[in-house]
Design an enzyme around this catalytic site. Structure first.
Site: not given
Length: 783
Positions: A386, A467
Site C-alpha cells: 500500500d 480499508y
C-alpha cells in the site's frame, strides 16, 4: 536504463491498484503544521522545542522552488504536470530527503550545526521507449547556483534509482476495457442478469490484476465488479467473469484478449466461451447485487437505550501536553519527541526521549502488505503493497468526537498536488485519554491506593480504497511506547460460485454470491532504538523448565522440578519470531549503562494490547510477491543501523518484485550487532479470516495489532509514581489525592460533548482514490 541493462522481472498482483496512481496525479510532498481546532490548549502556542526539527517536511516555498528549478534547468526534459501526458516526463512528487542519522546526532549533541536539507524528487519518465519511475536528490536547500540534481541511489540496496513502469497510461487500459466491454455486451447481459435484475451496463466496472512481466510479456486478469451506488461497497460486489489480457507493449493496438474464466471453468478465448454458452448444460453463476445488506448505517432501529447519547470523555481544564507548532515538537509527562510526515507511509516520530534519556531515534511505518489466497484468477494472486498508493497523502480529516475526543488537538497535513497546494485539514490528532481500568491499585489492611491510567495518543487514519487504517503512537506514564494499528472497512470479497470440492478452503460464504477471502495483513515498522545512547545489544531472556538440586531441599529424594531464566546475547543480525508460550523476553540493553542496582538499562520489545500476537506472512516464497517484502518472513528483525538502509521497502518495490529497488534480504548479512546502533524492524498484523460478522464492515476491536516498547531495568523504580493521578484512603484518615483533583464543578459547552461537524470537509476522492473500478467512470464507466 535500457532494457539490455535491466533483467525482466515478475510483477506483483498489487499493480491492480498501482495503475490508478501512476498516471493519475503529480503530488508534491506535504508538510505538517499545527492547526488547532478550538480546544483547551491555551499554553500550547507558547512552548518552544529545544532544537529545530531537522526532519520537518518541505515548506511550500521549498517544494515550489525545487519544482521550478527542475522545470527550468535540470536537463530532465520535464513537462509541467498540468499539461503532461503518459508520453512525457513529469514530476510525481517532491519531499524532504530525510537527513542521515550520522549527521543529525552531532547536531543533537551540540557539536555541529544542522545537516543540509535535500529534496527527494520522483519523476515519471514516459518520453522514452520504456516508461520508468525514477528518484532524484536535489540540493542543498535553499537552492542556489551550487545546487545539483543527482540520481538518488545510496539508499536503495539495488543500486538503482528507478523501476520499470509497466502500465504508464491507465487511460489506455480504461479505454481498451470500455471498447472491449461494448463488444461483448450481449455476453454480459446474458450472464449478469435475471428476471429480477435486468442488465445495466452503467452499474459495472473493471478491476485488473497485473500478473507478471517475463520475456517482455505483461499479463492482466480483469474481473467485473458492480460499482456500489448504495454503499460504495465495490469490493463486496465482484462478478463471476474473469478475462485475461496480454498488454505487452505501450500500444493498445497490439494488446490481445486471451483466456476467459467463468463458473470454475477455463475457456481458451471468447469464441470457445460463446460456444459453451450455447450448450444446453451451460450453467450461469449467481448474481452479486448491491443492496441494503451492505449498508453500514441503520437510521431506523431503536432498541432501548439507543435514543440516549453514549458516554464521552471531557477535558475541562485544558491540555497537559505542550506543542511547539513551528517545530512539530510534543512534550508530555517526561516524554519529548518531534514529528514529520511521509507521502507514502504517513507520520514518523523522531528523537523520542523520556526524562531526558534517549529511547528511540525514529519510529514509523515502512510498508503495509495485504496478501490474499483463493482459487480464482483474482484472489489467487492478489496482494497489495500500500505504500505505492501514498498512504500519507490519503490521511483524511479526522472526525472530532469519533476518531478522536472533541478536546483533541488537531493538526493539518499539506502537500502540493498538480502544481497547486492541497491541505488535508485536521488529519493528525493528539490527545490525552484515561483508560477504563487503573494503572495501579492495591488493597491492604485498612488502606486502598489506586491510580488512573492516563496516556497520550498521536493518531492518524489512512484510507486505502476499501480499508481505513487507524495508526496510534501511544505513550504511557512509566515510559512505555506502544505502536498500534486498527483496521475497518469493506473486505475484498471473492465471488462465490459453489460446487467446489472444498468450498470453505479460502473463506466463507456471506451472501448470495459473495465469499470472504482469507488474507494476511503484515505492516512493517522501523524502530531505531537508542537506549541511553547508540551502543545497544539485544538479549533474549528465556523462561525455561529446570530440574536442579538445592542444598536446602532435604524433603525430596530426587532433584526439584522448577524453572529459571537463561540469557542469550544476539551476536549477529537475524530475524526473530515471537516465542511459543511467551517463553522469551526480547530486551534491547545498553551494556555500558546501569541503573542504581547495577542492572543494565534496557527496553523490552513485546506484543502489545492488540488482538493476539502480531503475525508474519504465512505464504512461503510468495509467487506474486517475489523479493518485494522479505521483512514479512519473520515477526521482527534485529539489524545494524546504516545510513544506506533507511527504509525496509520502497513504494517502487511493487513494480519490480523479483528485483526490487530495496531488497530487505540484503540487509541481513551476518554482521556483528553487539553494542552497535540497532534497528528493530517489527511487523504488526493479523491473519484475517473474514466471516459473516465482517459484513458490512470489519470492526476495529476485532482487527487490531500492536507492539510495546517498555522499560526494563531502565529506571531505578517505576517513574509513574511521579506523574500518575490517584487516591489513597486509609481507615481513620482523610482521603489523600496524589496529582490534581477537581474541587469544583465544570461548565461544558455542547461542542465539548458533541462537536459541530457542519464544517467537516468530506473528501471528494476518498474510497475511489485507489479503485480502478471507480476510475473507469463511476456511475457510467462504459459511456
Amino acid at each position: 536504463m535500457s532494457s539490455s541493462s535491466r533483467p525482466w522481472v515478475k510483477i506483483t498482483g498489487f499493480i491492480a491498484f498501482i495503475l490508478v496512481v501512476i498516471a493519475a496525479s503529480s503530488p508534491f510532498i506535504k508538510h505538517v503544521k499545527t492547526s488547532f481546532i478550538p480546544s483547551h490548549t491555551s499554553d500550547a502556542n507558547a512552548y518552544k522545542a529545544p532544537k529545530n526539527n531537522v526532519w520537518s517536511d518541505l515548506s511550500k516555498w521549498e517544494a515550489n522552488s525545487v519544482a521550478n528549478f527542475l522545470l527550468s534547468s535540470s536537463g530532465l526534459n520535464l513537462t509541467d504536470s498540468a499539461k503532461a501526458t503518459s508520453d512525457d516526463n513529469a514530476i510525481k512528487l517532491i519531499e524532504l530527503l530525510q537527513p542521515n542519522k550520522s549527521d543529525v546526532l552531532s547536531y543533537l549533541d551540540g557539536s555541529s550545526g544542522p545537516p543540509a536539507r535535500w529534496a527527494r524528487v520522483v519523476v515519471e519518465q514516459g518520453a522514452t521507449k520504456e516508461a520508468h519511475v525514477t528518484n532524484y536528490m536535489v540540493g542543498p536547500l535553499p537552492l542556489d547556483e551550487s545546487s545539483v540534481v543527482m540520481p538518488l541511489e545510496f539508499c536503495y540496496s539495488s543500486g538503482r534509482n528507478y523501476a520499470l513502469n509497466p502500465m504508464a497510461d491507465q487511460a489506455k487500459l480504461l479505454s481498451f476495457a470500455k471498447s472491449f466491454a461494448v463488444g461483448i455486451m450481449d455476453i454480459l447481459a446474458e450472464i449478469l442478469s435475471d428476471d429480477q435484475h435486468p442488465f445495466d451496463m452503467k452499474g459495472l466496472g473493471v478491476h485488473p490484476r497485473v500478473n507478471y512481466i517475463v520475456d517482455e510479456t505483461l499479463m492482466i486478469w480483469m474481473q467485473l465488479y458492480r460499482t456500489g451506488f448504495n454503499s460504495d461497497a465495490t469490493s463486496l460486489l465482484p462478478q463471476g467473469i474473469y478475462i485475461q489480457l496480454n498488454a505487452s507493449t505501450r500500444n493498445p493496438e497490439n494488446w490481445k484478449v486471451l483466456q476467459w474464466y467463468f463458473n470454475n471453468k477455463i475457456y481458451a478465448n471468447e469464441t470457445e466461451f460463446r460456444v459453451a454458452m450455447e450448450s444446453p448444460d451451460f450453467k450461469k453463476s449467481g448474481l452479486n447485487m448491491d443492496g441494503h445488506w451492505n449498508d453500514i448505517e441503520d437510521f431506523d432501529s431503536a432498541p432501548p437505550g439507543r435514543e440516549m447519547p453514549s458516554p464521552t470523555m471531557v477535558q475541562p481544564n485544558g491540555a497537559r501536553y505542550r506543542i511547539d507548532k513551528e517545530q512539530n515538537f510534543v512534550s508530555w509527562m517526561g516524554f519529548d519527541f518531534y514529528m514529520s510526515t511521509s507521502s507514502d507511509t504517513g507520520l514518523f516520530l523522531h528523537d523520542i526521549r523520556f526524562n531526558g534519556d534517549s529511547v528511540m531515534y525514529e519510529v514509523g511505518m515502512q510498508e503495509a502488505l495485504a496478501h490474499y489466497a483463493g482459487d480464482d484468477p483474482m484472489q489467487g494472486g492478489q496482494e497489495f503493497l500500500d505504500s505505492f498508493l501514498y498512504m500519507g497523502l490519503y490521511m483524511y480529516e479526522l472526525v472530532p468526537g469519533y476518531d478522536c475526543p472533541a478536546y483533541a488537538t488537531f493538526l493539518d497535513t499539506e502537500f502540493h498536488f498538480k502544481d497547486f497546494p492541497k491541505t488535508n485539514k485536521n488529519s493528525i490528532c493528539i490527545f490525552e485519554y484515561t483508560a477504563d481500568y487503573p494503572l495501579q491499585r492495591h488493597t491492604a489492611d485498612k488502606r486502598v491506593s489506586i491510580s488512573r491510567n492516563t496516556y497520550l495518543v498521536v493518531r492518524f487514519v489512512s484510507t486505502v480504497w476499501n480499508y481505513d487504517y487507524t495508526f496510534d503512537y501511544i505513550f504511557y506514564l512509566d515510559g512505555t511506547i506502544e505502536v498500534k494499528v486498527r483496521a475497518s472497512g469493506f473486505i475484498f470479497g471473492a465471488f462465490w460460485t459453489g460446487g467446489q470440492a472444498n468450498e470453505d478452503e479460502y473463506g466463507f460464504r456471506v451472501h448470495d454470491a459473495v465469499s470472504t477471502s482469507m488474507h494476511d495483513h503484515v505492516i512493517n515498522f522501523k524502530a531505531d532504538l537508542d537506549i541511553v545512547g547508540t551502543e545497544n545489544t539485544m538479549v533474549r531472556v528465556g523462561v525455561e523448565p529446570l530440574t536442579a538440586e538445592y542444598p536446602w531441599d532435604d524433603e525430596n529424594t530426587s532433584p526439584r522440578n522448577t524453572m529459571h531464566l537463561t540469557k542469550t546475547i544476539v551476536e549477529k543480525e537475524m530475524g526473530i519470531d515471537w516465542p511459543r508460550n511467551s517463553g522469551e523476553l526480547f530486551i534491547v540493553m545498553n551494556q555500558n549503562e546501569t541503573n542504581k542496582w547495577g542492572q543494565k538499562r534496557g527496553y523490552r520489545v513485546m506484543p502489545g494490547t492488540g488482538v493476539g500476537t502480531p503475525v508474519h506472512l504465512t505464504i512461503l516464497n510468495s509467487t506474486t510477491l517475489g523479493k518485494a517484502a522479505e521483512w514479512a518472513a519473520n515477526d521482527l528483525w534485529a539489524l545494524k543501523r546504516k545510513d544506506t538502509e533507511p527504509r525496509s521497502s520502497s513504494p517502487l518495490n511493487a513494480l519490480t518484485p523479483l528485483d526490487p529497488i530495496v531488497d530487505f534480504g540484503k540487509y541481513v548479512d551476518d554482521e556483528d550487532i553487539m553494542q552497535e546502533d540497532l534497528v528493530i524492524w517489527f511487523n504488526l498484523g493479523t491473519h484475517h479470516i473474514p466471516h459473516a460478522g465482517d459484513i458490512p464492515n470489519t470492526l476495529m476491536h476485532t482487527s487490531s495489532s500492536s507492539v510495546m516498547f517498555t522499560p526494563f531495568n531502565f529506571h531505578d523504580r517505576d517513574p509513574s509514581i511521579h506523574t500518575r493521578q490517584g487516591v489513597k484512603m486509609e481507615t481513620g484518615k482523610k482521603v489523600r489525592h496524589f496529582g490534581g483533583s477537581y474541587d469544583a464543578g465544570v461548565r461544558l459547552r455542547k461542542e465539548d460533548l458533541e462537536p459541530d461537524l457542519s464544517r467537516y470537509q468530506v473528501p471528494v476522492d476518498a474510497g475511489t482514490n485507489h479503485s480502478f473500478v471507480d476510475k473507469l467512470g463511476g456511475p457510467a464507466p462504459w459511456n
